[in-house]
Design a protein around this motif. Structure first.
Motif, PDB file in Angstrom:
ATOM      1  N   HIS A 104       0.459   6.752   4.867  1.00 51.45           N
ATOM      2  CA  HIS A 104       0.565   6.559   6.308  1.00 51.45           C
ATOM      3  C   HIS A 104       1.896   7.188   6.745  1.00 51.45           C
ATOM      4  O   HIS A 104       2.646   7.696   5.919  1.00 51.45           O
ATOM      5  CB  HIS A 104       0.559   5.063   6.651  1.00 51.45           C
ATOM      6  CG  HIS A 104      -0.673   4.352   6.216  1.00 51.45           C
ATOM      7  ND1 HIS A 104      -1.804   4.261   6.983  1.00 51.45           N
ATOM      8  CD2 HIS A 104      -0.971   3.711   5.056  1.00 51.45           C
ATOM      9  CE1 HIS A 104      -2.732   3.586   6.344  1.00 51.45           C
ATOM     10  NE2 HIS A 104      -2.253   3.231   5.160  1.00 51.45           N
ATOM     11  N   CYS A 122       0.843   5.782  13.715  1.00 49.36           N
ATOM     12  CA  CYS A 122       0.769   6.379  12.386  1.00 49.36           C
ATOM     13  C   CYS A 122       0.537   7.871  12.553  1.00 49.36           C
ATOM     14  O   CYS A 122      -0.215   8.284  13.417  1.00 49.36           O
ATOM     15  CB  CYS A 122      -0.379   5.753  11.603  1.00 49.36           C
ATOM     16  SG  CYS A 122      -0.623   6.489   9.982  1.00 49.36           S
ATOM     17  N   GLU A 128      -0.022  10.132   9.668  1.00 44.63           N
ATOM     18  CA  GLU A 128      -0.669  10.828   8.561  1.00 44.63           C
ATOM     19  C   GLU A 128      -2.135  10.447   8.674  1.00 44.63           C
ATOM     20  O   GLU A 128      -2.455   9.276   8.862  1.00 44.63           O
ATOM     21  CB  GLU A 128      -0.128  10.373   7.196  1.00 44.63           C
ATOM     22  CG  GLU A 128       1.205  10.959   6.803  1.00 44.63           C
ATOM     23  CD  GLU A 128       1.131  12.410   6.360  1.00 44.63           C
ATOM     24  OE1 GLU A 128       0.013  12.982   6.335  1.00 44.63           O
ATOM     25  OE2 GLU A 128       2.196  12.965   6.056  1.00 44.63           O
ATOM     26  N   ILE A 129      -3.021  11.455   8.557  1.00 47.68           N
ATOM     27  CA  ILE A 129      -4.443  11.169   8.685  1.00 47.68           C
ATOM     28  C   ILE A 129      -4.855  10.257   7.525  1.00 47.68           C
ATOM     29  O   ILE A 129      -4.990  10.695   6.400  1.00 47.68           O
ATOM     30  CB  ILE A 129      -5.268  12.465   8.656  1.00 47.68           C
ATOM     31  CG1 ILE A 129      -4.707  13.496   9.629  1.00 47.68           C
ATOM     32  CG2 ILE A 129      -6.728  12.180   8.958  1.00 47.68           C
ATOM     33  CD1 ILE A 129      -4.743  13.119  11.066  1.00 47.68           C
ATOM     34  N   CYS A 130      -5.025   8.933   7.846  1.00 49.87           N
ATOM     35  CA  CYS A 130      -5.146   7.969   6.758  1.00 49.87           C
ATOM     36  C   CYS A 130      -6.523   7.326   6.687  1.00 49.87           C
ATOM     37  O   CYS A 130      -6.707   6.354   5.954  1.00 49.87           O
ATOM     38  CB  CYS A 130      -4.074   6.888   6.919  1.00 49.87           C
ATOM     39  SG  CYS A 130      -4.138   6.056   8.503  1.00 49.87           S
ATOM     40  N   HIS A 169      -7.328   5.624  11.622  1.00 50.81           N
ATOM     41  CA  HIS A 169      -5.964   6.176  11.684  1.00 50.81           C
ATOM     42  C   HIS A 169      -5.328   6.032  13.072  1.00 50.81           C
ATOM     43  O   HIS A 169      -4.149   5.714  13.192  1.00 50.81           O
ATOM     44  CB  HIS A 169      -6.020   7.646  11.273  1.00 50.81           C
ATOM     45  CG  HIS A 169      -4.898   8.485  11.757  1.00 50.81           C
ATOM     46  ND1 HIS A 169      -3.605   8.323  11.329  1.00 50.81           N
ATOM     47  CD2 HIS A 169      -4.856   9.500  12.651  1.00 50.81           C
ATOM     48  CE1 HIS A 169      -2.820   9.211  11.935  1.00 50.81           C
ATOM     49  NE2 HIS A 169      -3.567   9.930  12.736  1.00 50.81           N
ATOM     50  N   MET A 179      -3.541   2.117  14.464  1.00 51.25           N
ATOM     51  CA  MET A 179      -2.504   1.304  13.817  1.00 51.25           C
ATOM     52  C   MET A 179      -1.141   1.613  14.463  1.00 51.25           C
ATOM     53  O   MET A 179      -0.249   2.161  13.820  1.00 51.25           O
ATOM     54  CB  MET A 179      -2.470   1.510  12.298  1.00 51.25           C
ATOM     55  CG  MET A 179      -2.537   2.924  11.794  1.00 51.25           C
ATOM     56  SD  MET A 179      -2.565   3.057   9.987  1.00 51.25           S
ATOM     57  CE  MET A 179      -1.071   2.257   9.472  1.00 51.25           C
TER      58      MET A 179
HETATM   59 CU1  CUA Z   1      -2.095   5.119   8.821  1.00 50.98          CU
HETATM   60 CU2  CUA Z   1      -2.760   7.201   9.907  1.00 50.98          CU
END
Ligand code: CUA
Length: 225
Positions: free
Chosen positions: A159, A194, A196-198, A202, A205
């Motif tokens: 993340h 966030c 980062e492509i999580c 995504h 958050m």
């Molecule tokens: Cu955690 Cu994008």
């Protein structure tokens, strides 16, 4: 916070973000000057009738158009390096906040105090009473005018703990502990997301920081149950 069609940076809430904005403006001016100069030169090359059949090379002009860009790059590189080292510096932080990325929420620990830890989930948008897609159930509370250290990690995937108005963007990696610090110089609510492509959620958050006076912060931490 960012509002509709804002094409600029958000207002800074920390000295480091202010420096980042200064550097951005400085670099943008160099970029604009270079673009105008090069476009002018290209235009005047196209629209003229000067012809020299015997001109095959010119040492002098090649020397000039090699050295000029090199000098220009130094004017970007040196302030960039200065900023890089400023961002990396830790100046005796007063408190430490640990933030842990999960799919798909953040959780926080105030390790300086006994068992102050909580999860921070995005909440539903209701009747214009909260911030759509940016508000959370449990916000981070931090004292302004104090150096704050933040430790960042994750439990599942990568993340990124990103708060634009503070100039913070640090990846949360499973099995690693990243560190950064910032100084909030005004009260307010600051938002982050966030970056980062999580995974599937995504976008959902967000990060919310309430910046309050040290007196109110002590009050908050004392009454935390
Ligand atoms: Cu955690 Cu994008």
């Amino acid at each position: 916070m960012a509002t509709w069609s804002n094409f600029n940076f958000q207002n800074s809430a920390s000295p480091l973000m202010e420096q980042i904005i200064f550097f951005h403006d400085h670099t943008l001016i160099i970029l604009i000057i270079t673009t105008i100069l090069v476009s002018y030169l290209m235009m005047s090359l196209f629209f003229n009738k000067y012809i020299n059949r015997f001109l095959m090379e010119s040492q002098m002009i090649e020397l000039i158009w090699t050295i000029l860009p090199a000098i220009t790059l130094i004017f970007i590189a040196l302030p960039s390096l200065r900023l890089l080292y400023l961002l990396d510096e830790l100046n005796n932080p007063l408190i430490t906040l640990k933030s842990i990325g999960h799919q798909w929420y953040w959780s926080y620990e105030y390790s300086d105090f006994n068992n102050v830890e909580f999860d921070s989930y995005m909440i539903q948008f209701e009747n214009n009473n909260n911030f759509r897609l940016l508000d959370v159930d449990n916000r981070i509370v931090l004292p302004m005018n104090n150096q704050i250290r933040i430790l960042i990690t994750a439990t599942d995937v990568i993340h990124s703990w990103t708060v634009p108005s503070l100039g913070v963007k640090v990846d949360a990696n499973p099995g690693r502990l990243n560190q950064t610090s910032f100084f909030i110089n005004r009260p307010g609510i600051f938002f982050g997301q966030c970056s980062e492509i999580c995974g599937a959620n995504h976008s959902f958050m967000p990060i919310v920081i309430e910046s309050i006076s040290i007196k109110n912060f002590i009050n908050w931490i004392n009454n935390y149950s």
